[in-house]
Design a protein around this motif. Structure first.
Motif, PDB file in Angstrom:
ATOM      1  N   ARG A 103       0.821  -1.220   0.000  1.00 10.48           N
ATOM      2  CA  ARG A 103       0.000   0.000   0.000  1.00 10.48           C
ATOM      3  C   ARG A 103       0.847   1.260   0.000  1.00 10.48           C
ATOM      4  N   ILE A 139      -4.750  -2.066  -8.814  1.00  5.81           N
ATOM      5  CA  ILE A 139      -3.573  -2.047  -9.692  1.00  5.81           C
ATOM      6  C   ILE A 139      -2.431  -1.395  -8.912  1.00  5.81           C
ATOM      7  N   GLY A 141       0.664   0.743  -8.070  1.00  8.30           N
ATOM      8  CA  GLY A 141       1.220   1.899  -8.787  1.00  8.30           C
ATOM      9  C   GLY A 141       0.155   2.873  -9.237  1.00  8.30           C
ATOM     10  N   ILE A 142      -1.100   2.561  -8.919  1.00 13.51           N
ATOM     11  CA  ILE A 142      -2.214   3.467  -9.247  1.00 13.51           C
ATOM     12  C   ILE A 142      -2.874   3.896  -7.933  1.00 13.51           C
ATOM     13  N   ASN A 193       0.930   6.751  -9.611  1.00 14.88           N
ATOM     14  CA  ASN A 193       1.607   7.387  -8.472  1.00 14.88           C
ATOM     15  C   ASN A 193       3.125   7.281  -8.587  1.00 14.88           C
TER      16      ASN A 193
HETATM   17  N1  ACO Z   1      -6.557   0.212  -8.707  1.00 14.93           N
HETATM   18  C1  ACO Z   1      -7.885   0.194  -8.959  1.00 14.93           C
HETATM   19  N2  ACO Z   1      -8.818   0.784  -8.169  1.00 14.93           N
HETATM   20  C2  ACO Z   1      -8.358   1.435  -7.100  1.00 14.93           C
HETATM   21  C3  ACO Z   1      -6.991   1.498  -6.784  1.00 14.93           C
HETATM   22  C4  ACO Z   1      -6.084   0.857  -7.647  1.00 14.93           C
HETATM   23  N3  ACO Z   1      -4.781   0.872  -7.395  1.00 14.93           N
HETATM   24  N4  ACO Z   1      -6.820   2.190  -5.645  1.00 14.93           N
HETATM   25  C5  ACO Z   1      -8.057   2.540  -5.242  1.00 14.93           C
HETATM   26  N5  ACO Z   1      -8.984   2.088  -6.104  1.00 14.93           N
HETATM   27  C6  ACO Z   1     -10.438   2.239  -6.003  1.00 14.93           C
HETATM   28  C7  ACO Z   1     -10.961   1.349  -4.907  1.00 14.93           C
HETATM   29  O1  ACO Z   1     -11.326   0.090  -5.397  1.00 14.93           O
HETATM   30  C8  ACO Z   1     -12.145   2.127  -4.408  1.00 14.93           C
HETATM   31  O2  ACO Z   1     -13.219   1.939  -5.301  1.00 14.93           O
HETATM   32  P1  ACO Z   1     -14.735   1.972  -4.774  1.00 14.93           P
HETATM   33  O3  ACO Z   1     -14.946   3.368  -4.259  1.00 14.93           O
HETATM   34  O4  ACO Z   1     -15.519   1.644  -5.996  1.00 14.93           O
HETATM   35  O5  ACO Z   1     -14.804   0.945  -3.683  1.00 14.93           O
HETATM   36  C9  ACO Z   1     -11.695   3.586  -4.543  1.00 14.93           C
HETATM   37  O6  ACO Z   1     -10.698   3.583  -5.569  1.00 14.93           O
HETATM   38  C10 ACO Z   1     -11.108   4.139  -3.270  1.00 14.93           C
HETATM   39  O7  ACO Z   1     -10.240   3.181  -2.713  1.00 14.93           O
HETATM   40  P2  ACO Z   1      -9.425   3.408  -1.382  1.00 14.93           P
HETATM   41  O8  ACO Z   1      -8.712   2.171  -0.993  1.00 14.93           O
HETATM   42  O9  ACO Z   1     -10.322   4.063  -0.375  1.00 14.93           O
HETATM   43  O10 ACO Z   1      -8.373   4.448  -1.879  1.00 14.93           O
HETATM   44  P3  ACO Z   1      -7.406   5.298  -1.029  1.00 14.93           P
HETATM   45  O11 ACO Z   1      -7.432   6.643  -1.649  1.00 14.93           O
HETATM   46  O12 ACO Z   1      -7.649   5.202   0.416  1.00 14.93           O
HETATM   47  O13 ACO Z   1      -6.045   4.510  -1.279  1.00 14.93           O
HETATM   48  C11 ACO Z   1      -3.989   3.840  -2.016  1.00 14.93           C
HETATM   49  C12 ACO Z   1      -4.909   5.012  -1.794  1.00 14.93           C
HETATM   50  C13 ACO Z   1      -3.749   3.120  -0.692  1.00 14.93           C
HETATM   51  C14 ACO Z   1      -2.661   4.386  -2.529  1.00 14.93           C
HETATM   52  C15 ACO Z   1      -4.633   2.876  -3.035  1.00 14.93           C
HETATM   53  O14 ACO Z   1      -4.931   3.580  -4.204  1.00 14.93           O
HETATM   54  C16 ACO Z   1      -3.772   1.672  -3.363  1.00 14.93           C
HETATM   55  O15 ACO Z   1      -3.699   0.735  -2.578  1.00 14.93           O
HETATM   56  N6  ACO Z   1      -3.060   1.700  -4.540  1.00 14.93           N
HETATM   57  C17 ACO Z   1      -2.267   0.583  -4.955  1.00 14.93           C
HETATM   58  C18 ACO Z   1      -0.988   0.496  -4.164  1.00 14.93           C
HETATM   59  C19 ACO Z   1      -0.014   1.624  -4.440  1.00 14.93           C
HETATM   60  O16 ACO Z   1       0.271   1.947  -5.577  1.00 14.93           O
HETATM   61  N7  ACO Z   1       0.571   2.182  -3.371  1.00 14.93           N
HETATM   62  C20 ACO Z   1       1.600   3.187  -3.472  1.00 14.93           C
HETATM   63  C21 ACO Z   1       1.033   4.563  -3.244  1.00 14.93           C
HETATM   64  S1  ACO Z   1       2.284   5.815  -3.515  1.00 14.93           S
HETATM   65  C22 ACO Z   1       3.310   5.719  -2.183  1.00 14.93           C
HETATM   66  O17 ACO Z   1       3.008   5.120  -1.182  1.00 14.93           O
HETATM   67  C23 ACO Z   1       4.640   6.433  -2.222  1.00 14.93           C
END
Ligand code: ACO
Ligand code: LMR
Length: 274
Positions: A103, A139, A141-142, A193
């Protein structure tokens, strides 16, 4: 004749036995004579080769722009809380590092592998997004907690600009940007991201720079090299937060009760029957 004692382990990156320390065969004095920088040293110790200048600069850029993202992110909070609990630098640092994962900050290897295999198997960006959604998988990275299309992450802008300007070609980055177009049209914060952008750019570096064979680049992706970039970069910030708390002589942290929802069961409403 002499019988050579079999070695207990093999090492191929550095050697301190001679008069001069060697990094992948390069003398430490030459490391400085040739001014190869931290990107050059990383290339020698991680990849056992010199990489072109633009690649070393890219590595340095990644370390610089992942170095910190404020005190509010999971890793920095852990480091700060540990430091305020009176612990030493290493304990505070590893406490922060332990939050790096799928995450937070550790999505690079996952992003590299997912985007690359989708691209290689000929899935269109839309098919890839649909496939992930069907499988109920995020996904890697998103997505970002606070950054979005309307509040862009300048770090990502800088990486994209640099990579587009200096890399020979960028098929995986281009593919990931098309995926981003689709995900951001659903939700504004589903951007490519910083983890994702660095990861796909690194795949392009491994595959398109000519410095690695296809087998070598696949191997580096498989063994989980890319999360190391974030771990290394962010360690700079975590150590900074540790020093900051000590300097400020901050005492033990306790989280305020009013910021916690206590939702305990009431015992008298429970039955003892299984
Ligand atoms: N791919 C597809 N859908 C997504 C993704 C994703 N990576 N991330 C969030 N969503 C969707 C969720 O399914 C959810 O959909 P819904 O509303 O229909 O249920 C909605 O977007 C919100 O999801 P949350 O988990 O509440 O999103 P939040 O903004 O809290 O999370 C986070 C952010 C943790 C970065 C998340 O997007 C994620 O886990 N991404 C993938 C892991 C990642 O790339 N992490 C690195 C982040 S950058 C860094 O840490 C330096
Ligand atoms: C970071 O670099 O730590 C971030 O992108 C995560 C965040 O939520 O800011």
């Amino acid at each position: 004749g002499l019988i050579r004692k079999p070695a207990s382990f093999v090492s191929t990156i550095s050697d301190d036995r001679g008069q001069e320390l060697l990094y992948a065969g390069m003398r430490i004095s030459d490391v400085f004579k040739e001014d190869i920088g931290i990107g050059g040293v990383l290339s020698l110790l991680w990849f056992k080769r010199r990489l072109p200048d633009y690649a070393c600069k890219f590595i340095e850029m990644v370390l610089m722009l992942t170095a910190d993202h404020g005190p509010a992110v999971s890793g920095a909070m852990n480091t700060i809380i540990t430091s305020r609990a009176g612990k030493d630098l290493i304990s505070s640092l590893v406490s922060g590092l332990l939050t790096i994962g799928e995450r937070f900050g550790g999505a690079l290897d996952g992003a590299a592998s997912q985007f690359t295999s989708a691209y290689d198997s000929g899935l269109t960006p839309r098919e890839f997004v649909n496939q992930q959604r069907k499988a109920n998988k995020l996904i890697p990275g998103i997505g970002h907690k606070i950054k979005s299309r309307n509040n862009p992450d300048l770090r990502v802008v800088l990486v994209k600009e640099y990579v587009k300007k200096t890399f020979p070609s960028t098929p995986i980055l281009d593919y990931a940007l098309k995926v981003e177009e689709i995900t951001t049209s659903k939700k504004d914060n589903l951007i490519l991201n910083v983890d994702g952008c660095v990861a796909v750019s690194f795949v392009d570096l491994l595959r398109e720079s000519g410095a690695f064979s296809r087998e070598e680049s696949e191997e580096y992706l498989k063994i989980g090299t890319l999360n190391g970039l974030f771990v290394l970069g962010r360690s700079i910030g975590f150590i900074g937060h540790y020093l900051d708390q000590k300097r400020l002589k901050q005492g033990l942290y306790r989280h305020p009760w009013d910021d916690i929802s206590y939702l305990l069961p009431t015992l008298d409403s429970q039955t003892l029957d299984p």
